[in-house]
Design a protein around this motif. Sequence first.
Motif, PDB file in Angstrom:
ATOM      1  N   ALA A 136      -0.026   2.592  -0.826  1.00 42.35           N
ATOM      2  CA  ALA A 136      -0.882   3.726  -0.467  1.00 42.35           C
ATOM      3  C   ALA A 136      -0.140   4.816   0.297  1.00 42.35           C
ATOM      4  O   ALA A 136      -0.524   5.985   0.259  1.00 42.35           O
ATOM      5  N   ASN A 137       0.938   4.449   0.978  1.00 41.87           N
ATOM      6  CA  ASN A 137       1.674   5.429   1.786  1.00 41.87           C
ATOM      7  C   ASN A 137       3.057   5.714   1.227  1.00 41.87           C
ATOM      8  O   ASN A 137       4.014   5.939   1.956  1.00 41.87           O
ATOM      9  N   GLY A 138       3.156   5.708  -0.104  1.00 43.39           N
ATOM     10  CA  GLY A 138       4.449   5.963  -0.740  1.00 43.39           C
ATOM     11  C   GLY A 138       5.087   4.691  -1.234  1.00 43.39           C
ATOM     12  O   GLY A 138       4.524   3.596  -1.127  1.00 43.39           O
ATOM     13  N   ALA A 139       6.281   4.817  -1.786  1.00 41.69           N
ATOM     14  CA  ALA A 139       6.988   3.670  -2.356  1.00 41.69           C
ATOM     15  C   ALA A 139       7.269   2.619  -1.288  1.00 41.69           C
ATOM     16  O   ALA A 139       7.625   2.938  -0.155  1.00 41.69           O
ATOM     17  N   TYR A 140       7.089   1.355  -1.668  1.00 44.66           N
ATOM     18  CA  TYR A 140       7.334   0.246  -0.745  1.00 44.66           C
ATOM     19  C   TYR A 140       8.815  -0.111  -0.726  1.00 44.66           C
ATOM     20  O   TYR A 140       9.445  -0.251  -1.773  1.00 44.66           O
ATOM     21  N   LYS A 153      -6.477   8.998   7.695  1.00 49.59           N
ATOM     22  CA  LYS A 153      -6.022   8.210   6.546  1.00 49.59           C
ATOM     23  C   LYS A 153      -6.064   6.727   6.895  1.00 49.59           C
ATOM     24  O   LYS A 153      -6.463   5.892   6.070  1.00 49.59           O
ATOM     25  N   HIS A 154      -5.680   6.395   8.131  1.00 45.33           N
ATOM     26  CA  HIS A 154      -5.697   4.996   8.553  1.00 45.33           C
ATOM     27  C   HIS A 154      -7.124   4.455   8.568  1.00 45.33           C
ATOM     28  O   HIS A 154      -7.382   3.326   8.124  1.00 45.33           O
ATOM     29  N   ILE A 155      -8.061   5.267   9.060  1.00 45.65           N
ATOM     30  CA  ILE A 155      -9.467   4.855   9.095  1.00 45.65           C
ATOM     31  C   ILE A 155      -9.997   4.640   7.675  1.00 45.65           C
ATOM     32  O   ILE A 155     -10.755   3.696   7.411  1.00 45.65           O
ATOM     33  N   TYR A 156      -9.606   5.534   6.763  1.00 47.92           N
ATOM     34  CA  TYR A 156     -10.038   5.411   5.365  1.00 47.92           C
ATOM     35  C   TYR A 156      -9.446   4.172   4.702  1.00 47.92           C
ATOM     36  O   TYR A 156     -10.137   3.445   3.978  1.00 47.92           O
ATOM     37  N   ARG A 157      -8.154   3.918   4.965  1.00 51.33           N
ATOM     38  CA  ARG A 157      -7.473   2.815   4.283  1.00 51.33           C
ATOM     39  C   ARG A 157      -7.870   1.455   4.841  1.00 51.33           C
ATOM     40  O   ARG A 157      -7.831   0.456   4.099  1.00 51.33           O
ATOM     41  N   MET A 237       6.417  10.335  -9.265  1.00 49.15           N
ATOM     42  CA  MET A 237       7.468  10.519  -8.263  1.00 49.15           C
ATOM     43  C   MET A 237       8.136   9.204  -7.880  1.00 49.15           C
ATOM     44  O   MET A 237       9.347   9.129  -7.707  1.00 49.15           O
ATOM     45  N   LYS A 238       7.313   8.149  -7.748  1.00 47.07           N
ATOM     46  CA  LYS A 238       7.856   6.874  -7.285  1.00 47.07           C
ATOM     47  C   LYS A 238       8.833   6.247  -8.275  1.00 47.07           C
ATOM     48  O   LYS A 238       9.604   5.361  -7.907  1.00 47.07           O
ATOM     49  N   LYS A 239       8.821   6.707  -9.528  1.00 42.17           N
ATOM     50  CA  LYS A 239       9.736   6.158 -10.529  1.00 42.17           C
ATOM     51  C   LYS A 239      11.148   6.734 -10.383  1.00 42.17           C
ATOM     52  O   LYS A 239      12.095   6.225 -10.995  1.00 42.17           O
ATOM     53  N   ASN A 240      11.277   7.814  -9.602  1.00 42.34           N
ATOM     54  CA  ASN A 240      12.590   8.351  -9.209  1.00 42.34           C
ATOM     55  C   ASN A 240      13.494   8.694 -10.390  1.00 42.34           C
ATOM     56  O   ASN A 240      14.695   8.417 -10.382  1.00 42.34           O
ATOM     57  N   ALA A 241      12.925   9.324 -11.426  1.00 42.07           N
ATOM     58  CA  ALA A 241      13.744   9.734 -12.573  1.00 42.07           C
ATOM     59  C   ALA A 241      14.778  10.786 -12.187  1.00 42.07           C
ATOM     60  O   ALA A 241      15.755  11.008 -12.919  1.00 42.07           O
ATOM     61  N   ALA A 242      14.578  11.422 -11.035  1.00 38.67           N
ATOM     62  CA  ALA A 242      15.568  12.390 -10.552  1.00 38.67           C
ATOM     63  C   ALA A 242      16.939  11.742 -10.397  1.00 38.67           C
ATOM     64  O   ALA A 242      17.979  12.400 -10.584  1.00 38.67           O
ATOM     65  N   LEU A 243      16.965  10.463 -10.070  1.00 38.62           N
ATOM     66  CA  LEU A 243      18.234   9.736  -9.942  1.00 38.62           C
ATOM     67  C   LEU A 243      19.022   9.781 -11.244  1.00 38.62           C
ATOM     68  O   LEU A 243      20.250   9.967 -11.240  1.00 38.62           O
ATOM     69  N   ALA A 244      18.335   9.630 -12.373  1.00 36.50           N
ATOM     70  CA  ALA A 244      19.006   9.660 -13.677  1.00 36.50           C
ATOM     71  C   ALA A 244      19.598  11.042 -13.946  1.00 36.50           C
ATOM     72  O   ALA A 244      20.728  11.160 -14.438  1.00 36.50           O
ATOM     73  N   ILE A 245      18.835  12.098 -13.629  1.00 34.31           N
ATOM     74  CA  ILE A 245      19.336  13.456 -13.869  1.00 34.31           C
ATOM     75  C   ILE A 245      20.531  13.760 -12.984  1.00 34.31           C
ATOM     76  O   ILE A 245      21.546  14.309 -13.441  1.00 34.31           O
ATOM     77  N   GLU A 246      20.436  13.410 -11.709  1.00 43.40           N
ATOM     78  CA  GLU A 246      21.541  13.686 -10.778  1.00 43.40           C
ATOM     79  C   GLU A 246      22.802  12.927 -11.170  1.00 43.40           C
ATOM     80  O   GLU A 246      23.911  13.489 -11.161  1.00 43.40           O
ATOM     81  N   ALA A 247      22.654  11.656 -11.529  1.00 45.52           N
ATOM     82  CA  ALA A 247      23.819  10.861 -11.948  1.00 45.52           C
ATOM     83  C   ALA A 247      24.404  11.399 -13.250  1.00 45.52           C
ATOM     84  O   ALA A 247      25.626  11.456 -13.425  1.00 45.52           O
ATOM     85  N   PHE A 248      23.526  11.804 -14.168  1.00 44.05           N
ATOM     86  CA  PHE A 248      23.966  12.355 -15.449  1.00 44.05           C
ATOM     87  C   PHE A 248      24.743  13.654 -15.245  1.00 44.05           C
ATOM     88  O   PHE A 248      25.782  13.884 -15.883  1.00 44.05           O
TER      89      PHE A 248
END
Length: 477
Positions: A136-140, A153-157, A237-248
């Motif tokens: 709920a608060n981003g990638a684990y 947000k804490h009260i809601y979660r 966003m959590k799949k981090n495909a940016a890593l593939a582009i940057e490495a490429f």
Amino acid sequence: MTKSSKLRIAFIHPDLGIGGAERLVVDAALGLQSLGHSVDIYTSHHDQHHCFDETRDGTLRVHHVIPPLPRSIQGKFHIMFAHARQLHLTMHLICTSAHQYDVFFVDQLSTCIPFLRMLCGKRVIFYCHFPDKLLANGAYVEGQRGKSVSILKHIYRFPMDWLEEVTTTQADMILANSKFTARVTKSHFSSLRHQLKVVYPGINIEAYISPIDPSDSDILQVSSQRRTLLSLNRFEMKKNAALAIEAFAILRNRDPKTSDVRLVLAGGYDPRLEDNIRTLKSLIELAQFSGLTYNVITPLQSRVAIPSFPKMTPNEPDILFLLNFTTTQRSGLLQAQSTLALLYTPANEHFGIGPVEGMICGLPILACDSGGPTETVVDQPAGQRTGWLYRPQPSVWAQALEEICNLSETDRKALSQRARDRAKKMFGMEAMAKSLEAVLEEAVSMGQVSRTGMWLVMFAVLGLLVVLIFRYGSFSG
């Protein structure tokens, strides 16, 4: 129930779109069906133009029950409405056809479990992909605290997290998609007394290795003579495909011999989801910043409009963004002689079916050294390698890509055979189906459900959701 008896199984899944969890549900249903069991899938969302082929062509029986509730309001309260929508689906099932099933298979959302057990008296299996409270608060990231959130947000979660834990513990048996998920779930659900059993997702091997017609219009749309690095992931966003582009980009600048290599980023894209929209936009901006040409396409039969971006290159771009690929396109890209490797960019992924899809087609895998891929991909020793596991750092990945691009034909063939052998042995649909069959039969053999104490849990869950929805209504009104 004897071993030879065939079961009547109802799957309950919230959104039958295109993703790893959906692929697991489809393959699990197909596998159990192939063993002679009767399978039905119940879902609150099933878009005929954004789903796996088997769920629309009659191979599987899908019951789409449209709820009167939205997915969210103004992009917020997704999980609250997800729980409410599942209860609507559950009530429909209970009032119409629940009596005809021997056992229920639930995944992703556990809200319905006490209701199915209490009102139907049947056993329920819960398949845990990963606890929602940890996402709920981003990638684990294991061993690190999640990012801080506001008090509101804490009260809601807090009630949402309580609801997830208390309903999950009501399941008769709990399965996990990896040892990583099982360990993390046990450590964060303090009231959980179950021993989680790991059943790895399996894939329909034949669907990946069946011959492809090179003249098929779907194949022609994505084929290229250029050597290809392939990434299969939803545009999140959590799949981090940016890593593939940057490495490429680093690879292309470092090694002139890779000027003929292209990158294909293919995955599910839903224009209803803000995360998908923002992710695609940010990836294209990164490609432009890196000086790489690009194009964005959808399958010819797709009804999803291609978003408008500047300076797209229709012919042989450095990066091809393929939104909502077809099964044929997926198999064509994985099987193509020009495809050098599959890049799997998410860190701390709960399982990740992508590496298995690549290995069954004999592709080397480059993945992060955390989560599920550490159980699917063998990095060491080199003589048993099926891929490379590295920390998600672009320069490190670029170095690995350079090694992959320059593999000798002998090493590539040996690695390819090891990858196929491992995928067939450990991650085939048949292996998964037989494991699930044994679990389902064990659950049914437990007999009738004892309803002692469940009324309290059921009414607590129902009451909590009613209060939350009405209180939100008063705030928004």
